[in-house]
Design a protein around this motif. Structure first.
Motif, PDB file in Angstrom:
ATOM      1  N   ASN A 140      -3.957   1.919  -3.103  1.00 21.38           N
ATOM      2  CA  ASN A 140      -3.988   1.032  -4.541  1.00 21.38           C
ATOM      3  C   ASN A 140      -3.364   0.339  -5.312  1.00 21.38           C
ATOM      4  OD1 ASN A 140      -5.512  -1.579  -2.268  1.00 21.38           O
ATOM      5  ND2 ASN A 140      -6.884   0.281  -2.262  1.00 21.38           N
TER       6      ASN A 140
ATOM      7  N   ASP B 217      -8.271  -2.917  -1.154  1.00 19.58           N
ATOM      8  CA  ASP B 217      -7.936  -2.442  -0.035  1.00 19.58           C
ATOM      9  C   ASP B 217      -7.969  -3.642   1.317  1.00 19.58           C
ATOM     10  OD1 ASP B 217      -6.905   0.097   1.311  1.00 19.58           O
ATOM     11  OD2 ASP B 217      -7.912  -0.015   2.567  1.00 19.58           O
TER      12      ASP B 217
ATOM     13  N   HIS C 278       0.344  -1.654  -0.048  1.00 18.64           N
ATOM     14  CA  HIS C 278       0.272  -0.163  -0.252  1.00 18.64           C
ATOM     15  C   HIS C 278       0.844   1.090   0.075  1.00 18.64           C
ATOM     16  CE1 HIS C 278      -4.387  -1.964   1.508  1.00 18.64           C
ATOM     17  NE2 HIS C 278      -4.414  -1.183   0.302  1.00 18.64           N
TER      18      HIS C 278
END
Length: 428
Positions: A172, A294, A76
């Protein structure tokens, strides 16, 4: 030789993580480990690029130009975009690269050379491992498609929806520069999973580092969220996003390019409400997709437990419940975590990254008068993720209240915007 003290530098990166661990040995010998370096949104008034450079320079100063280890818990952006390089060689990632870490540790899903017929990671089927990496790559492409379609096409979507889509989408995307930098820096690359051998034994004498997550797919396929259970789904979803983008672009993409057409804003007044609701529904579907991305990405996060000088330090990255459930269900793990001394709060304080059974199992929780009271560290920025109305805000208020009540909490949100870090000292 065992360390006698820990200096933990908790950097102020807003919504993100960046921790420098300095283990002090007798004779003032220092060993440094950097865990994550990224941000999705800095404190108000702080310029992100400038702050990342300042932090990189400060890390270089504090470790005297040399890192023993670097840990990237998962890909991330709010954990790795500080590792991105620049063409002129003067990016924050270039500075970190110059520190020549002896070992770089990442989750097994990041292994760059894992072909379809590979046997790594040990303990997982090669094909399943390959498919998981393929799914992660496709997830990033889907997120990129969302961002591309948001660019200049906000009409019909609420400002709040656009903001949430943009935040999750940016977090992302693949962060290619950072990913490539991580994969090529350091003397040794380690890709770890639950039960891996101590990845830092060579560089941290007197310290045991246990890998408690993520599991491999053979150990537990629950780390795949429902939406990512089939890698082909992400391929289809990517195609759908591309098709959707083409449908709202130019007339040249139409099968009847010379036919008269009307964009939503040119519809008759009596029909515009339909277009507005269709666009909003499309945006809500995008939000479901990037939220699923996510969750799936967070479930690839490393969970590391350091044991040094009789103390235990728990750093779970952004691990969510599926990742945690596997670890906590293994024999002896819950008992192992009972006497944790320092807890880095998972996923910036989100609702599903600190399981209640984990929190309630910490024996060193208690009032300020408690001897050897639990120390907790939270790196976060409120108002950027989730909603109070749906009990999904990050950080969760009940969790923060529990942290404040039953631990000595160090929260970056309490630091002034101009403060670069907070130093937490723990005697070992």
């Amino acid at each position: 030789m065992s360390p006698i003290r820990l200096h933990l530098f908790v950097y102020q990166v807003g919504f993100g993580d960046c921790f420098l661990l300095r283990f002090v040995y007798p004779g003032e010998v220092h060993r440094h480990v950097l865990i994550d370096f990224g941000s999705m949104e800095m404190p108000d008034g702080v310029v992100a690029a400038k702050r990342l450079l300042e932090i990189a320079e400060d890390i270089k100063l504090r470790c005297n130009g040399k890192l023993q280890a670097l840990v990237a818990t998962h890909r991330h952006a709010d954990h790795i975009n500080g590792f991105a390089t620049r063409k002129n060689g003067k990016g924050a990632g270039d500075i970190i690269r110059s520190l020549a870490p002896d070992i770089v540790v990442q989750p097994w899903t990041e292994q760059p050379d894992l072909p379809e017929d590979a046997s790594a990671p040990i303990g997982s089927s090669a094909h399943a491992a390959y498919q998981q990496r393929l799914a992660l790559r496709n997830m990033s492409e889907v997120a990129g498609s969302v961002l591309a379609q948001l660019d200049g096409q906000h009409h019909g979507l609420s400002a709040e929806l656009v903001d949430r889509l943009g935040f999750l989408g940016r977090d992302n995307v693949s962060n290619l520069s950072a990913v490539e930098n991580l994969a090529s820096m350091g003397g040794k690359q380690v890709y770890a999973w639950f039960g891996s051998e101590d990845p830092l034994a060579e560089v941290l004498p007197g310290i045991t580092t246990r890998v408690l997550g993520p599991p491999t797919l053979e150990q537990s396929d629950a780390i795949r969220s429902e939406r990512s259970s089939d890698p082909e789904y992400w391929i289809r979803q990517r195609a759908l996003m591309a098709h959707d983008g083409a449908a709202v672009s130019t007339a040249a993409n139409s099968p009847f390019p010379e036919a008269e057409s009307r964009r939503g804003s040119q519809l008759p007044l009596s029909a515009r409400w339909i277009a507005e609701r269709v666009r909003q529904a499309r945006g809500e579907q995008w939000l479901q997709i990037v939220t699923a991305l996510d969750d799936a990405m967070n479930n690839t996060s490393l969970i590391l437990l350091f044991e040094a000088g009789g103390k235990k330090l728990l750093f779970p990255g952004d691990a969510q419940i599926e990742n945690w459930r596997y670890a906590l269900n293994q024999d002896g793990i819950a008992a192992l975590l009972e006497d944790v001394d320092l807890y880095k709060v998972g996923h910036h304080g989100s609702l599903n990254a600190t399981p209640k059974s984990l929190w309630e199992g910490f024996d060193k929780r208690g009032p300020a008068s408690k001897a050897d009271r639990l120390t907790s560290v939270l790196s976060t920025k409120p108002g950027r993720h989730g909603h109070v109305e749906s009990d999904t805000e990050v950080p969760r208020r009940p969790l923060v209240a529990a942290l404040e009540k039953d631990s000595t909490l160090h929260d970056t949100d309490h630091l002034a915007a101009g403060v670069l870090y907070e130093e937490v000292v723990l005697e070992l």
